[in-house]
Write a protein that holds these residues in place. Sequence first.
Motif, mmCIF file in Angstrom:
data_model
loop_
_atom_site.group_PDB
_atom_site.id
_atom_site.type_symbol
_atom_site.label_atom_id
_atom_site.label_comp_id
_atom_site.label_asym_id
_atom_site.label_seq_id
_atom_site.Cartn_x
_atom_site.Cartn_y
_atom_site.Cartn_z
ATOM 1 N N LEU A 106 1.029 -1.136 -0.020
ATOM 2 C CA LEU A 106 -0.013 0.102 0.030
ATOM 3 C C LEU A 106 1.006 1.141 0.022
ATOM 4 O O LEU A 106 1.111 1.996 0.946
ATOM 5 N N PRO A 107 1.294 1.643 -1.202
ATOM 6 C CA PRO A 107 2.408 2.605 -1.188
ATOM 7 C C PRO A 107 2.144 4.024 -0.829
ATOM 8 O O PRO A 107 2.909 4.746 -0.448
ATOM 9 N N ASP A 108 0.912 4.210 -0.968
ATOM 10 C CA ASP A 108 0.072 5.462 -0.613
ATOM 11 C C ASP A 108 -0.321 5.702 0.675
ATOM 12 O O ASP A 108 -1.250 6.634 1.100
ATOM 13 N N LEU A 109 -0.330 4.639 1.423
ATOM 14 C CA LEU A 109 -1.075 4.705 2.859
ATOM 15 C C LEU A 109 -0.462 5.494 3.649
ATOM 16 O O LEU A 109 -1.324 6.445 4.456
ATOM 17 N N LEU A 110 0.925 5.573 4.011
ATOM 18 C CA LEU A 110 1.388 6.412 5.061
ATOM 19 C C LEU A 110 2.094 7.414 4.445
ATOM 20 O O LEU A 110 2.785 7.605 3.549
ATOM 21 N N PRO A 111 1.996 8.661 5.256
ATOM 22 C CA PRO A 111 2.650 10.046 4.880
ATOM 23 C C PRO A 111 4.218 9.821 5.316
ATOM 24 O O PRO A 111 4.559 9.015 5.845
ATOM 25 N N PRO A 112 5.133 10.749 4.874
ATOM 26 C CA PRO A 112 6.539 10.705 4.913
ATOM 27 C C PRO A 112 6.671 10.882 6.309
ATOM 28 O O PRO A 112 7.966 10.183 6.866
ATOM 29 N N SER A 113 5.936 11.184 7.326
ATOM 30 C CA SER A 113 6.330 11.372 8.866
ATOM 31 C C SER A 113 6.151 9.901 9.348
ATOM 32 O O SER A 113 6.888 9.710 10.586
ATOM 33 N N PHE A 114 5.815 8.742 8.869
ATOM 34 C CA PHE A 114 5.997 7.480 9.188
ATOM 35 C C PHE A 114 7.546 7.073 8.724
ATOM 36 O O PHE A 114 7.565 6.243 7.736
ATOM 37 N N VAL A 147 -9.176 4.712 8.222
ATOM 38 C CA VAL A 147 -7.611 4.917 8.034
ATOM 39 C C VAL A 147 -6.745 6.116 7.949
ATOM 40 O O VAL A 147 -5.876 6.463 8.452
ATOM 41 N N ALA A 148 -7.313 6.779 6.995
ATOM 42 C CA ALA A 148 -7.222 8.198 6.699
ATOM 43 C C ALA A 148 -6.838 9.170 7.952
ATOM 44 O O ALA A 148 -5.764 9.889 8.115
ATOM 45 N N ALA A 149 -7.743 8.958 8.757
ATOM 46 C CA ALA A 149 -7.768 9.845 10.046
ATOM 47 C C ALA A 149 -6.781 9.053 10.861
ATOM 48 O O ALA A 149 -6.144 9.954 11.735
ATOM 49 N N SER A 150 -6.443 7.868 10.894
ATOM 50 C CA SER A 150 -5.216 7.194 11.670
ATOM 51 C C SER A 150 -4.199 7.637 11.289
ATOM 52 O O SER A 150 -3.088 8.278 12.167
ATOM 53 N N VAL A 151 -3.760 7.727 10.174
ATOM 54 C CA VAL A 151 -2.260 7.985 9.625
ATOM 55 C C VAL A 151 -2.085 9.263 9.575
ATOM 56 O O VAL A 151 -1.039 9.718 9.359
#
Length: 386
Positions: free
Chosen positions: A134-142, A185-189
């Motif tokens: 899921l390459p678009d799941l997490l923002p760069p902060s992860f 999920v968007a609210a989580s990440v």
Amino acid sequence: MTARPTARARATAVSALLASSLLLVPLAGTAAAQPAQSSPAVPASRADGFDATALERALAEVPDGDVSAALIRVGGRGSWAGSAGVRDLRTGAAALPHARFRAGSTTKVVTAAVVLQLVAEKRVALDAPVSRYLPDLLPPSFTEPPTVRQLLTYTSGLRPGANLGSTTEEMYPHRFETLTPEEVVAASVAQDPAHTPGERQVYGNIHYTVLGMLIEAVTGDSYEHQTAVRVFRPLRMRHTGFPGGPDPRIHGPHNRAYADIGGRTTDVTEWNMSDRWAAGDMISTTADLERLVFGLFGGKLVPRPLLDQMLTVPDVDGATYGMALQRFVVDGREIWGKTGSRPGYHTVLGATRDLSRTVVYSVNAESARDDAFPLVQRFALPAFAG
């Protein structure tokens, strides 16, 4: 709120008119209902090695001020089954022993099994970062993405996502609204991780919501269809599946569910729970969940080396879960089990590793989303006594 994309072959809406026309009338309390004519506890067969008397006594007390219906199946070396209570507090009709019900978080067992099948097929690696799939799941902060294994064992560090309330009373006014898994999920990440992946075990739906998205990304198919072809059909779980997207109904025979809403016993059977999705939206029966237990522990779903990993608690302080399932010790016996709770419905499945004893129950209880231990102690633990 938006519906899920049609490209994923999922029903995306139930009209507001349909939702508002559903029969969901608050009751003024059990005293206002017609006198309940409980079906007696009905033992299907008996077996030695557990406290059948305690189970029969528990069923004989149903309905009471909390539980309106209870269905229990015990298996392994011998079998036993019983049901008691009412199908509907208004009519007092006897509970249906083969009723369908909201199975809540027992859904996670199915999700974990599908992911481990993909691991066995070498389409997923347990220790690969989820961002590989899921390459678009997490923002760069992860900076340290959790692995697939860490999602399976509730150690990912992801924070809970969006919700429609934390209590049944808070959620009730929103019961026909749709909150998609993508929104959850968007609210989580959008939040920083709660801890470094693998550092702590924190049970939560968010891990398995992401795993549902991973299953769809890897297979190019809907989560619902993958669970059907990989789990339900092979195990002949003919009465198990998922609602059509936000459909709030339980199709087929079922017992009504009730919760305390503002001090009133209220029918909560119809409820759009699509936001729980791969973490808790399954509808099933006790017979089908028993097939799931025997299929999983018997090696029919997951290859035994991976089943061994599924039933291994990570080396983290305070951890009690493996992958989906939680480890208990009762009277010196190791038991692996999973609870599931939705408003008005409480479900348990559990088994010893060697399948010498299994138990599945569905209880319609106002306390379904409260502390589960009193219900487990009453309707499940006697199966492992003696």
